[in-house]
Write a protein that holds these residues in place. Sequence first.
Motif, short mmCIF file in Angstrom:
data_model
loop_
_atom_site.label_atom_id
_atom_site.label_comp_id
_atom_site.label_asym_id
_atom_site.label_seq_id
_atom_site.Cartn_x
_atom_site.Cartn_y
_atom_site.Cartn_z
N ASP A 43 0.79 -1.23 0.00
CA ASP A 43 0.00 0.00 0.00
C ASP A 43 0.83 1.28 0.00
OD1 ASP A 43 -2.80 -1.22 0.45
OD2 ASP A 43 -1.57 -2.17 1.98
N VAL A 44 1.97 1.24 0.65
CA VAL A 44 2.89 2.38 0.65
C VAL A 44 4.27 1.83 0.36
CG1 VAL A 44 3.90 4.27 1.98
CG2 VAL A 44 1.50 3.65 2.34
N VAL A 45 4.97 2.42 -0.60
CA VAL A 45 6.31 1.95 -0.96
C VAL A 45 7.30 3.10 -0.90
CG1 VAL A 45 5.52 0.03 -2.39
CG2 VAL A 45 5.87 2.29 -3.43
N ALA A 46 8.51 2.77 -0.50
CA ALA A 46 9.60 3.75 -0.51
C ALA A 46 10.24 3.78 -1.89
CB ALA A 46 10.64 3.38 0.54
N GLY A 86 4.81 10.94 -5.27
CA GLY A 86 5.45 10.64 -4.00
C GLY A 86 5.61 11.87 -3.13
N LEU A 87 5.72 11.64 -1.82
CA LEU A 87 6.00 12.70 -0.86
C LEU A 87 7.38 12.46 -0.28
CD1 LEU A 87 2.56 12.85 0.98
CD2 LEU A 87 3.51 14.59 -0.55
N GLY A 88 8.19 13.53 -0.19
CA GLY A 88 9.57 13.40 0.23
C GLY A 88 9.73 12.96 1.67
N THR A 89 10.74 12.15 1.90
CA THR A 89 11.11 11.76 3.26
C THR A 89 12.35 12.56 3.65
OG1 THR A 89 12.38 9.85 2.43
CG2 THR A 89 10.07 9.48 3.02
N ASP A 90 13.53 12.02 3.37
CA ASP A 90 14.77 12.67 3.78
C ASP A 90 15.54 13.23 2.59
OD1 ASP A 90 15.16 9.95 2.92
OD2 ASP A 90 17.22 10.11 3.59
N VAL A 91 16.59 13.98 2.90
CA VAL A 91 17.54 14.45 1.88
C VAL A 91 18.94 14.06 2.34
CG1 VAL A 91 16.15 16.36 1.03
CG2 VAL A 91 17.69 16.74 2.94
N SER A 107 14.74 9.91 -0.28
CA SER A 107 13.67 9.03 -0.73
C SER A 107 12.30 9.69 -0.68
CB SER A 107 13.67 7.74 0.12
OG SER A 107 14.88 7.04 -0.03
N PHE A 108 11.31 8.91 -1.10
CA PHE A 108 9.92 9.35 -1.17
C PHE A 108 9.03 8.18 -0.75
CE2 PHE A 108 12.42 11.71 -4.13
CZ PHE A 108 11.90 13.00 -4.15
N LEU A 109 7.81 8.48 -0.35
CA LEU A 109 6.79 7.46 -0.13
C LEU A 109 5.71 7.64 -1.18
CD1 LEU A 109 6.31 7.40 3.76
CD2 LEU A 109 7.81 5.97 2.35
N ALA A 110 5.31 6.53 -1.79
CA ALA A 110 4.30 6.54 -2.84
C ALA A 110 3.26 5.46 -2.56
CB ALA A 110 4.94 6.31 -4.21
N VAL A 111 2.10 5.60 -3.20
CA VAL A 111 1.02 4.64 -3.06
C VAL A 111 0.78 3.99 -4.43
CG1 VAL A 111 -1.43 4.29 -2.51
CG2 VAL A 111 -0.07 5.97 -1.22
N PRO A 112 1.09 2.71 -4.58
CA PRO A 112 0.85 2.04 -5.86
C PRO A 112 -0.65 1.99 -6.17
CG PRO A 112 2.33 0.75 -4.47
CD PRO A 112 1.74 1.82 -3.60
N THR A 113 -1.01 2.08 -7.44
CA THR A 113 -2.42 2.00 -7.82
C THR A 113 -3.00 0.64 -7.50
OG1 THR A 113 -1.69 1.47 -10.07
CG2 THR A 113 -2.28 3.76 -9.62
N GLN A 114 -2.16 -0.35 -7.32
CA GLN A 114 -2.65 -1.69 -6.98
C GLN A 114 -3.16 -1.78 -5.54
OE1 GLN A 114 1.10 -4.46 -6.09
NE2 GLN A 114 1.43 -3.25 -7.91
N SER A 115 -2.92 -0.77 -4.72
CA SER A 115 -3.41 -0.79 -3.34
C SER A 115 -4.94 -0.84 -3.33
CB SER A 115 -2.95 0.45 -2.58
OG SER A 115 -3.61 0.56 -1.33
#
Length: 436
Positions: A99-102, A151-156, A316-324
């Motif tokens: 549901d959520v992937v890095a 995606g939404l950013g996590t760290d830099v 990195s970023f966190l994204a939600v696959p359409t398969q969720s």
Amino acid sequence: MSTQWFPGRPGLLKMSVAALAVAGLIAGCGGGDKDGASSDGGAITLTVKTFSQFGYEDLYTQYEASHPGIKIKQENIAQLGDYTPKLQQWLTAGSGAGDVVALEEGILVKLMAKPDQFVNLLDYDAGSLKSNFLDWKWNQALTTDGKKLIGLGTDVGAQGMCYRTDLFAKAGLPTERDKVGALWPSWDDYLATGKKFTAANTGASFYDSSGALYQNILMQQGDTTYFDRDNKLIVDSNPGVRKAWDQTVAMIDAGLSGKLTTWSPQWNAGFKKGTFATIPCPAWMLGIIQDQAGPGNSGKWDVARVPGEGAVRGGSFLAVPTQSKHPKEAAELAKFLTSPDGQTAAFKAKNNFPSSPAAIDSAAVSGAVNKYFNNAPVGKIFGTSAKSLKPVYLGPDNQVVGDAIGDALTAIEQGKLKPGEAWDKALSDAKRAGGK
């Protein structure tokens, strides 16, 4: 966070299969049902897939407590080099991604070419959160037409140079971090310092791996590396690539390298045994150093400024696959984990430096010191770096081209090829890898 930039999270060099000890499950398949989401007694289970160390364990507990209808299942694969191909397989297959992937920035460009594999987070009110992120970080995951955010950013990967104070003292060099940073305003100065260290015969090498060092230098050479923004291969025409290569080869020739393979058992053991004195370290590397060096080396490691002007290395970023099966709930979780408070918590847990200006400026981050690293003011060191960072464009095949360059540098270190031969081979392999 990132590990790919250490040959490298950076081009990007091959990862070994040596695993870091991190929390979570080592998973190669989907969680819950075949699509990675399941129900448990009426609760929705969201599967989050990450690599390396994101520092989310406490945040998961908090979220479940405030969202009684949600259960979170974390599946973690320690090595990015193992995680990325599995992620691509899950996305291609249409199942298994959870549901959520890095998404590490090294693979982001390639995945941006297939935005339909991901939910548009703008449909879930993510647009109102734009000010939570550095502008360039936000734009990295936004399609060129500005209509889809994947995606939404996590760290830099804010930069520093980690070093062993005991080895510097043994070599007769300064040990106080400001004086150490003053030793190397440039990479030429770093080379000169390394020669002094080597001449002192401490029994340790000056740095660990030439591939990692090369990547750090490369990322300071401009806004592109192996590809221009039209994705044309420019490995042989970009002067920054050759400059980074030449400077790295000069350090190999000077005998400064420990000739270690990043992520190998020998590399891991080197932190504890003190077999090398310096390592370029983005903020996320601090947690890895502490884990590998162990409590017995607390206070022996410190952090100084990196030579040159700093650069992005990882993130990195966190994204939600359409398969969720639960995109709304997954998007809400991603928003929570990447919020200023979420990024601050991840920084406290694993030193992953925030991409949120509010988090960077918070007292919890800006005033942070790291006891293990001799009470280094890491919030100030990495905060100064993060605010001056300029993103470097990475083409969709940046990793495979970088592998070719990294392999050639390794061949020089191992005495298998002379520098001229290695450069020719690097260009040939890079062009083949880059599809040219």
